[in-house]
Design an enzyme around this catalytic site. Structure first.
Site, PDB file in Angstrom:
ATOM      1  CG  ASP A   1       8.590  11.872   2.518  1.00 26.10           C
ATOM      2  OD1 ASP A   1       8.403  12.870   1.792  1.00 26.10           O
ATOM      3  OD2 ASP A   1       7.697  11.380   3.236  1.00 26.10           O
TER       4      ASP A   1
ATOM      5  CD  GLU B   1       2.979  13.877   0.295  1.00 27.72           C
ATOM      6  OE1 GLU B   1       1.811  14.088  -0.066  1.00 27.72           O
ATOM      7  OE2 GLU B   1       3.579  12.792   0.107  1.00 27.72           O
TER       8      GLU B   1
END
Length: 456
Positions: A86, A151
């Site tokens: 991500d 994250e």
């Protein structure tokens, strides 16, 4: 074909694949990109399946976690590589020189969101594994990948996942590449990460905002009070005044001091690059020690009262501030939060009510320089770069590192392939092609090094 020839001949394909990965706008914070985030997870899963990994796309309440396992032999050590697919939102869009999800390669640099954090670095590890499989027919170790998609939003579903998959993720060492080298062509192992305790403090006085002419001088002012409270959190020598704040702090060891002296750090250049004219802080410590090895307390945001155009003569009834403490090994975020909360309430003047909200926390983490895994990684880096690795701490926090250490009982090695100047989280994020290709070579070298370590 030997490894070096394979890496050289595969450079264009490795680049094309990374550009495809970077073109997926996997912004985990925005629900409008949920489909894109899943597409990025599926991209990673497919690439690992193509290399004969056993791959699982693990569903979570938000974004999937990719796990992959390439088992060679029970007698071999196991390495786990952690990373994330991500990325941060690209805003502000007007500051990008090219669209953030249309990667551009110019003058040896890839410009795209996620190029350095962390798609470029984690994909280098996938290609490093590929290079060994394609040139030797297998891997020198048992290899696992743990690649998440949250994250950038503090990994809310990763810790529960780790807790329920400890056996599946069991490993001898964890490798993470989600950081930076100290300088170009300077192999760096980050052996210390700070923890964090982050709070919001709110103060309140009257039941409503008051006219400053009618009530000034006769009622408590929450903005004045909060400013005094924040100012009182440090003394004149830059030392944090919270009672007990330093009780658990460990001194920097002689070995670490020697390692710090080898770090190529220019204090004057550091100040010039960020546009400051002074570098104040806790007296008695070097700037590098303060940045990496000493705990800190900073006000990250403050607000209250009228802030619009023109004037409004009002005494607000509330004010707020956000305060973060960066913590060093042996400090506990819950303990520091409690001590800070108690001290803020003690500092509050008469008539001022204090509310403290816990925003988040994370433990510090250390991988001692003398540990076997760190020393093994250092040898691999020296092989690739032809020079000794630099050992560095960082003032940043990656809470998952301590979670991996605690739950998997494994040593963690942080080897960054990027640079501090990669504009991570900012417009025009970049990743040097040289660092990408070196990252692939380094990943292969790390796996070979850990295999050799087991046979010694």
């Amino acid at each position: 074909m030997n490894l070096q020839d394979y890496l050289q001949s595969s450079q264009q394909r490795h680049l094309d694949e990374l550009l495809e990965f970077l073109s997926i706008p996997s912004v985990s914070a925005l629900s409008t990109h949920n489909a894109d985030t899943r597409k990025a997870a599926e991209f990673v899963a497919t690439k690992l399946k193509d290399l004969s990994f056993q791959v699982t796309l693990n569903e979570t309440p938000k974004h999937p976690i990719v796990t992959a396992h390439y088992h060679v032999d029970d007698a071999l050590p196991t390495v786990l590589i952690y990373g994330h697919y991500d990325v941060q939102p690209p805003d502000p869009m007007n500051l990008w020189t090219s669209p953030p999800f249309e990667p551009v390669v110019k003058d040896g640099v890839i410009v795209a969101r996620g190029s350095s954090d962390d798609k470029g670095q984690v994909y280098a590890h996938i290609k490093g594994a590929e290079a060994l499989i394609k040139t030797t027919g297998t891997l020198p170790v048992n290899l696992k990948f743990l690649i998440e998609g949250e994250e950038e939003i503090s990994s809310p579903n990763l810790l529960p996942f780790l807790g329920s998959h400890e056996d599946d993720l069991k490993t001898d060492v964890v490798i993470i590449s989600d950081g930076a080298m100290m300088a170009p062509n300077t192999p760096t192992i980050t052996y210390g990460l700070k923890g964090i305790a982050y709070i919001e403090v709110r103060v309140k006085t009257a039941a409503m905002d008051l006219h400053s002419g009618a009530f000034g001088g006769g009622v408590p002012n929450p903005i004045n009070a909060l400013a005094k409270m924040i100012a009182a959190l440090h003394d004149s020598k830059g030392r944090i005044t919270v009672p007990g704040f330093y009780d658990a702090v460990l001194d920097v060891s002689p070995m670490e001091k020697a390692a710090l002296e080898k770090v190529p750090f220019d204090e004057k250049k550091f100040a010039q690059e960020i546009g400051v004219t002074a570098t104040p802080g806790e007296a008695g410590y070097s700037l590098l020690e303060r940045l990496w090895a000493r705990p800190t307390l900073d006000c990250n945001g403050i607000g209250g009262g009228f802030q619009g155009e023109g004037s409004k003569t009002v005494i607000a009834n509330t004010a707020m501030a956000k305060i973060s403490c960066r913590l060093v090994p042996n400090q506990d975020p819950d303990d520091i939060r409690d001590k800070l909360t108690a001290y803020l309430k003690e500092l509050a003047p008469a008539g001022v009510q204090v509310e403290v909200i816990d925003l988040h926390g994370g433990k510090p983490a250390m991988s001692p320089i003398e540990s076997g895994s760190v020393q093994t990684a250092a040898k691999a880096l020296q092989q690739v770069y032809g020079k000794e690795a630099i050992f560095a701490r960082t003032g940043g926090s990656i809470p998952i590192v301590s979670n991996l250490q605690d739950l998997l009982k494994a040593e963690v090695v942080l080897v960054g392939f990027g640079l501090e100047t990669d504009r991570v989280h900012s417009p025009n994020e970049k990743f040097d092609l040289e660092n990408y290709y070196k990252g692939i070579e380094t990943s292969s070298a790390l796996l070979n090094a850990f295999a050799s370590r087991s046979s010694q």
